[in-house]
Design a protein around this motif. Sequence first.
Motif, short mmCIF file in Angstrom:
data_model
loop_
_atom_site.label_atom_id
_atom_site.label_comp_id
_atom_site.label_asym_id
_atom_site.label_seq_id
_atom_site.Cartn_x
_atom_site.Cartn_y
_atom_site.Cartn_z
N GLU A 48 1.01 -1.26 -0.16
CA GLU A 48 0.12 0.06 0.01
C GLU A 48 0.88 1.32 -0.01
O GLU A 48 0.33 2.36 -0.24
CB GLU A 48 -0.83 0.01 1.20
CG GLU A 48 -2.11 -0.99 1.06
CD GLU A 48 -1.76 -2.34 1.48
OE1 GLU A 48 -2.98 -2.94 1.95
OE2 GLU A 48 -0.67 -2.78 2.20
N LYS A 49 1.98 1.32 0.37
CA LYS A 49 2.83 2.26 0.34
C LYS A 49 3.01 3.10 -1.00
O LYS A 49 3.38 2.60 -2.07
CB LYS A 49 4.28 1.91 0.86
CG LYS A 49 5.22 3.22 1.31
CD LYS A 49 6.44 2.55 1.85
CE LYS A 49 7.64 3.84 2.09
NZ LYS A 49 7.84 4.74 1.19
N GLU A 50 2.76 4.44 -0.90
CA GLU A 50 2.51 5.24 -1.93
C GLU A 50 1.81 4.86 -3.16
O GLU A 50 2.08 5.06 -4.32
CB GLU A 50 3.93 5.75 -2.15
CG GLU A 50 5.05 6.16 -1.16
CD GLU A 50 6.45 6.48 -1.78
OE1 GLU A 50 6.72 5.95 -2.87
OE2 GLU A 50 7.00 6.92 -0.78
N LYS A 51 0.70 3.96 -2.76
CA LYS A 51 -0.35 3.65 -4.00
C LYS A 51 -1.62 4.30 -3.79
O LYS A 51 -2.01 4.50 -2.59
CB LYS A 51 -0.21 1.89 -3.95
CG LYS A 51 0.86 1.46 -3.91
CD LYS A 51 1.56 1.81 -5.53
CE LYS A 51 3.00 1.14 -5.67
NZ LYS A 51 3.25 1.40 -7.32
N LEU A 52 -2.45 4.16 -4.70
CA LEU A 52 -3.76 4.60 -4.61
C LEU A 52 -4.69 3.50 -4.80
O LEU A 52 -6.04 3.44 -4.40
CB LEU A 52 -4.14 5.68 -5.85
CG LEU A 52 -3.34 7.16 -5.54
CD1 LEU A 52 -3.53 7.91 -6.56
CD2 LEU A 52 -3.96 7.54 -4.15
N PHE A 53 -4.42 2.45 -5.76
CA PHE A 53 -5.46 1.50 -6.16
C PHE A 53 -4.22 0.07 -5.92
O PHE A 53 -3.28 -0.09 -6.52
CB PHE A 53 -5.68 1.45 -7.56
CG PHE A 53 -6.86 2.16 -7.72
CD1 PHE A 53 -8.21 1.77 -7.26
CD2 PHE A 53 -6.94 3.72 -7.82
CE1 PHE A 53 -9.31 2.70 -7.67
CE2 PHE A 53 -7.93 4.45 -7.80
CZ PHE A 53 -9.19 3.68 -7.76
N ILE A 54 -4.98 -1.10 -5.56
CA ILE A 54 -4.69 -2.22 -5.29
C ILE A 54 -5.51 -3.19 -5.90
O ILE A 54 -6.72 -3.16 -5.61
CB ILE A 54 -4.48 -2.69 -3.87
CG1 ILE A 54 -3.38 -1.98 -2.99
CG2 ILE A 54 -3.75 -4.29 -3.73
CD1 ILE A 54 -1.97 -1.91 -3.35
N CYS A 55 -4.97 -4.12 -7.09
CA CYS A 55 -5.84 -4.77 -7.89
C CYS A 55 -5.34 -6.32 -7.57
O CYS A 55 -4.15 -6.52 -7.71
CB CYS A 55 -5.87 -4.50 -9.13
SG CYS A 55 -6.63 -5.72 -10.22
N VAL A 56 -6.33 -7.10 -7.02
CA VAL A 56 -6.00 -8.64 -6.74
C VAL A 56 -6.66 -9.38 -7.89
O VAL A 56 -7.78 -9.53 -8.01
CB VAL A 56 -6.29 -9.05 -5.42
CG1 VAL A 56 -5.98 -10.38 -5.06
CG2 VAL A 56 -5.79 -8.04 -4.39
N ASP A 93 -0.06 6.58 5.68
CA ASP A 93 -1.17 6.91 5.36
C ASP A 93 -1.75 6.09 4.44
O ASP A 93 -1.01 5.52 3.42
CB ASP A 93 -1.54 8.23 4.77
CG ASP A 93 -1.28 9.23 5.89
OD1 ASP A 93 -1.72 9.30 6.98
OD2 ASP A 93 -0.53 10.39 5.63
N ASN A 94 -3.06 5.28 4.60
CA ASN A 94 -3.48 4.44 3.52
C ASN A 94 -4.51 5.19 2.89
O ASN A 94 -5.86 5.51 2.92
CB ASN A 94 -4.29 3.22 4.32
CG ASN A 94 -4.79 2.13 3.40
OD1 ASN A 94 -4.56 2.09 2.17
ND2 ASN A 94 -5.94 1.35 3.99
#
Length: 200
Positions: A48-56, A93-94
Amino acid sequence: FPVTIMLNGGEGDGKNRFLDIFKNIIGKKYWTELESAKQLFSAHSCVEKEKLFICVNEAKGKDNYENSEILKARITTETLLVNPKGIQEFEIDNFCDYVMTTNNHNAVNIHDESRRYLFVETTSFFSRNSEFFNSFSKDVVDNNDALRVIYDYLINFDISKIIPSGNFQNHIPITEIQKTIIRDNKDKIELFLRDIVTGK
């Protein structure tokens, strides 16, 4: 309060190609794709660090069920503790939103009161139609002009007219696939007793 979108459908129906639109708009710097939810839950995960979207991609129930409480917390929590190998853990921050693709009805532990997931069923109408997907890629996914039009529309869309509170969890539409998946996730004994009582 955010909601995780679950794209549910068969192989070859274009779930990931559709999401490529948003990956190309947001940029790879802020978008991460995972082949397994295990990568989210490992002790030293920093995805999650410095990301806006996580796609699994192709989310499987085993990973998410074993870590269902962690997953629910990650969807809504504003901060996360990360623990890179060899470094003292620290808080970030998440800002992440999560999206998952799956053909599994038991990809997440969902029930009648679940407020964190929106299931959207995809169609197999264009499945393995290479002509359609080649055109879709050329005209939309890899077309900067088309991506700009989509971006401008979304950035100017006034969501407050539809959800004034900003709490998406209270406004999740109950889709047919969502109803089916909620039923599939009910305890089998409960379903058995309910069928006996109702005669259905």
